[in-house]
Motif scaffolding. Structure first.
Motif, PDB file in Angstrom:
ATOM      1  N   PRO A  41       0.816  -1.215   0.000  1.00  0.00           N
ATOM      2  CA  PRO A  41       0.000   0.000   0.000  1.00  0.00           C
ATOM      3  C   PRO A  41       0.846   1.260   0.000  1.00  0.00           C
ATOM      4  O   PRO A  41       1.791   1.391   0.786  1.00  0.00           O
ATOM      5  N   GLY A  42       0.521   2.175  -0.895  1.00  0.00           N
ATOM      6  CA  GLY A  42       1.221   3.439  -0.973  1.00  0.00           C
ATOM      7  C   GLY A  42       2.572   3.391  -1.641  1.00  0.00           C
ATOM      8  O   GLY A  42       3.270   4.414  -1.670  1.00  0.00           O
ATOM      9  N   LYS A  43       2.960   2.247  -2.169  1.00  0.00           N
ATOM     10  CA  LYS A  43       4.257   2.112  -2.812  1.00  0.00           C
ATOM     11  C   LYS A  43       4.097   1.654  -4.253  1.00  0.00           C
ATOM     12  O   LYS A  43       3.081   1.072  -4.637  1.00  0.00           O
ATOM     13  N   GLU A  44       5.124   1.935  -5.038  1.00  0.00           N
ATOM     14  CA  GLU A  44       5.121   1.505  -6.422  1.00  0.00           C
ATOM     15  C   GLU A  44       5.377   0.013  -6.519  1.00  0.00           C
ATOM     16  O   GLU A  44       5.964  -0.605  -5.629  1.00  0.00           O
ATOM     17  N   ARG A  45       4.945  -0.558  -7.617  1.00  0.00           N
ATOM     18  CA  ARG A  45       5.199  -1.959  -7.865  1.00  0.00           C
ATOM     19  C   ARG A  45       6.688  -2.190  -8.068  1.00  0.00           C
ATOM     20  O   ARG A  45       7.359  -1.431  -8.772  1.00  0.00           O
ATOM     21  N   GLU A  46       7.189  -3.237  -7.468  1.00  0.00           N
ATOM     22  CA  GLU A  46       8.610  -3.540  -7.454  1.00  0.00           C
ATOM     23  C   GLU A  46       8.858  -4.904  -8.061  1.00  0.00           C
ATOM     24  O   GLU A  46       8.173  -5.872  -7.722  1.00  0.00           O
ATOM     25  N   GLY A  47       9.832  -4.981  -8.935  1.00  0.00           N
ATOM     26  CA  GLY A  47      10.252  -6.266  -9.450  1.00  0.00           C
ATOM     27  C   GLY A  47      11.079  -6.999  -8.420  1.00  0.00           C
ATOM     28  O   GLY A  47      12.129  -6.515  -7.998  1.00  0.00           O
ATOM     29  N   VAL A  48      10.628  -8.156  -8.008  1.00  0.00           N
ATOM     30  CA  VAL A  48      11.291  -8.943  -6.976  1.00  0.00           C
ATOM     31  C   VAL A  48      12.273  -9.930  -7.582  1.00  0.00           C
ATOM     32  O   VAL A  48      13.437  -9.999  -7.188  1.00  0.00           O
ATOM     33  N   SER A  49      11.795 -10.706  -8.525  1.00  0.00           N
ATOM     34  CA  SER A  49      12.618 -11.725  -9.160  1.00  0.00           C
ATOM     35  C   SER A  49      12.018 -12.078 -10.498  1.00  0.00           C
ATOM     36  O   SER A  49      10.796 -12.157 -10.634  1.00  0.00           O
ATOM     37  N   CYS A  50      12.877 -12.311 -11.472  1.00  0.00           N
ATOM     38  CA  CYS A  50      12.437 -12.702 -12.794  1.00  0.00           C
ATOM     39  C   CYS A  50      13.294 -13.848 -13.297  1.00  0.00           C
ATOM     40  O   CYS A  50      14.477 -13.957 -12.961  1.00  0.00           O
ATOM     41  N   ILE A  51      12.689 -14.674 -14.114  1.00  0.00           N
ATOM     42  CA  ILE A  51      13.410 -15.766 -14.755  1.00  0.00           C
ATOM     43  C   ILE A  51      13.033 -15.769 -16.226  1.00  0.00           C
ATOM     44  O   ILE A  51      11.863 -15.625 -16.578  1.00  0.00           O
ATOM     45  N   SER A  52      14.028 -15.908 -17.073  1.00  0.00           N
ATOM     46  CA  SER A  52      13.791 -15.928 -18.501  1.00  0.00           C
ATOM     47  C   SER A  52      13.183 -17.259 -18.924  1.00  0.00           C
ATOM     48  O   SER A  52      13.007 -18.174 -18.112  1.00  0.00           O
ATOM     49  N   ASN A  53      12.857 -17.365 -20.204  1.00  0.00           N
ATOM     50  CA  ASN A  53      12.330 -18.635 -20.680  1.00  0.00           C
ATOM     51  C   ASN A  53      13.340 -19.739 -20.457  1.00  0.00           C
ATOM     52  O   ASN A  53      14.536 -19.490 -20.236  1.00  0.00           O
ATOM     53  N   THR A  54      12.879 -20.949 -20.529  1.00  0.00           N
ATOM     54  CA  THR A  54      13.698 -22.082 -20.135  1.00  0.00           C
ATOM     55  C   THR A  54      14.907 -22.284 -21.034  1.00  0.00           C
ATOM     56  O   THR A  54      15.860 -22.970 -20.640  1.00  0.00           O
ATOM     57  N   PHE A  55      14.897 -21.686 -22.195  1.00  0.00           N
ATOM     58  CA  PHE A  55      16.002 -21.859 -23.131  1.00  0.00           C
ATOM     59  C   PHE A  55      17.135 -20.866 -22.904  1.00  0.00           C
ATOM     60  O   PHE A  55      18.231 -21.060 -23.433  1.00  0.00           O
ATOM     61  N   ILE A  56      16.880 -19.809 -22.137  1.00  0.00           N
ATOM     62  CA  ILE A  56      17.884 -18.794 -21.847  1.00  0.00           C
ATOM     63  C   ILE A  56      18.386 -18.910 -20.417  1.00  0.00           C
ATOM     64  O   ILE A  56      19.586 -18.838 -20.167  1.00  0.00           O
ATOM     65  N   SER A  57      17.476 -19.036 -19.463  1.00  0.00           N
ATOM     66  CA  SER A  57      17.815 -19.323 -18.070  1.00  0.00           C
ATOM     67  C   SER A  57      18.527 -18.180 -17.365  1.00  0.00           C
ATOM     68  O   SER A  57      19.378 -18.401 -16.504  1.00  0.00           O
ATOM     69  N   ASN A  58      18.184 -16.949 -17.706  1.00  0.00           N
ATOM     70  CA  ASN A  58      18.646 -15.800 -16.932  1.00  0.00           C
ATOM     71  C   ASN A  58      17.721 -15.585 -15.748  1.00  0.00           C
ATOM     72  O   ASN A  58      16.518 -15.845 -15.826  1.00  0.00           O
ATOM     73  N   THR A  59      18.287 -15.084 -14.673  1.00  0.00           N
ATOM     74  CA  THR A  59      17.498 -14.739 -13.495  1.00  0.00           C
ATOM     75  C   THR A  59      17.898 -13.368 -12.977  1.00  0.00           C
ATOM     76  O   THR A  59      18.998 -12.877 -13.241  1.00  0.00           O
ATOM     77  N   TYR A  60      16.985 -12.773 -12.240  1.00  0.00           N
ATOM     78  CA  TYR A  60      17.212 -11.479 -11.607  1.00  0.00           C
ATOM     79  C   TYR A  60      16.610 -11.518 -10.216  1.00  0.00           C
ATOM     80  O   TYR A  60      15.534 -12.100 -10.005  1.00  0.00           O
ATOM     81  N   ALA A  62      16.001  -8.650  -6.957  1.00  0.00           N
ATOM     82  CA  ALA A  62      16.179  -7.340  -6.359  1.00  0.00           C
ATOM     83  C   ALA A  62      17.206  -7.430  -5.235  1.00  0.00           C
ATOM     84  O   ALA A  62      17.305  -8.454  -4.543  1.00  0.00           O
ATOM     85  N   ASP A  63      17.964  -6.366  -5.056  1.00  0.00           N
ATOM     86  CA  ASP A  63      18.991  -6.375  -4.018  1.00  0.00           C
ATOM     87  C   ASP A  63      18.421  -6.717  -2.648  1.00  0.00           C
ATOM     88  O   ASP A  63      19.083  -7.377  -1.840  1.00  0.00           O
ATOM     89  N   SER A  64      17.204  -6.288  -2.401  1.00  0.00           N
ATOM     90  CA  SER A  64      16.609  -6.482  -1.097  1.00  0.00           C
ATOM     91  C   SER A  64      16.279  -7.938  -0.789  1.00  0.00           C
ATOM     92  O   SER A  64      16.034  -8.278   0.373  1.00  0.00           O
ATOM     93  N   VAL A  65      16.269  -8.793  -1.802  1.00  0.00           N
ATOM     94  CA  VAL A  65      15.900 -10.188  -1.580  1.00  0.00           C
ATOM     95  C   VAL A  65      17.009 -11.163  -1.952  1.00  0.00           C
ATOM     96  O   VAL A  65      16.847 -12.374  -1.744  1.00  0.00           O
ATOM     97  N   LYS A  66      18.115 -10.680  -2.468  1.00  0.00           N
ATOM     98  CA  LYS A  66      19.205 -11.569  -2.850  1.00  0.00           C
ATOM     99  C   LYS A  66      19.676 -12.384  -1.658  1.00  0.00           C
ATOM    100  O   LYS A  66      19.863 -11.864  -0.565  1.00  0.00           O
ATOM    101  N   GLY A  67      19.871 -13.646  -1.896  1.00  0.00           N
ATOM    102  CA  GLY A  67      20.300 -14.545  -0.848  1.00  0.00           C
ATOM    103  C   GLY A  67      19.181 -15.090  -0.005  1.00  0.00           C
ATOM    104  O   GLY A  67      19.406 -16.017   0.788  1.00  0.00           O
ATOM    105  N   ARG A  68      17.984 -14.540  -0.144  1.00  0.00           N
ATOM    106  CA  ARG A  68      16.837 -14.991   0.634  1.00  0.00           C
ATOM    107  C   ARG A  68      15.763 -15.634  -0.227  1.00  0.00           C
ATOM    108  O   ARG A  68      15.088 -16.556   0.226  1.00  0.00           O
TER     109      ARG A  68
END
Length: 126
Positions: A41-60, A62-68
């Protein structure tokens, strides 16, 4: 057409864990990138984690969730997961999964995701 349904949210104490699921129907997820986003509430939408299609396999992550948090996919179940460990009160939000065909990274850009689930509430509180 692709449809997404999130589940797995709930109330958890700080330090606890949850696993969110994003189940797709109408199309295989193999060719889609999947993103997990959150909006409190009251905050902008934030990208937490993303994964590319299975043929590329990139991931992302957010700094706030890395390692967790860990994003993964189970192609046989047409499902993408977000494993959330060591949860903090600031993780409290509505979490959405979304799918798109063009995301490859390096950041979660919600403009690249066209199909969205309804969201699942995650509350981290003592």
């Amino acid at each position: 057409q692709l449809q997404l349904v999130e589940s797995g949210g709930g109330l958890v104490q700080p330090g606890g864990s949850l696993r969110l699921s994003c189940v797709a129907s109408g199309s295989t997820l193999d060719y889609y990138a999947i993103g997990w986003f959150r909006q409190a509430p009251g905050k902008e939408r934030e990208g937490v984690s993303c994964i590319s299609n299975t043929f590329i396999s990139n991931t992302y992550y957010a700094d706030s969730v890395k390692g967790r948090f860990t994003i993964s996919r189970d192609n046989a179940k047409n499902t993408v997961y977000l494993q959330m460990n060591s949860l903090k009160p600031e993780d409290t939000s509505v979490y959405y999964c979304a799918a798109g065909l063009v995301w490859v990274g390096p950041f979660c850009d919600d403009t690249k995701f066209n199909s969205w689930g309804q969201g699942t509430q995650v509350t981290v509180s003592s």
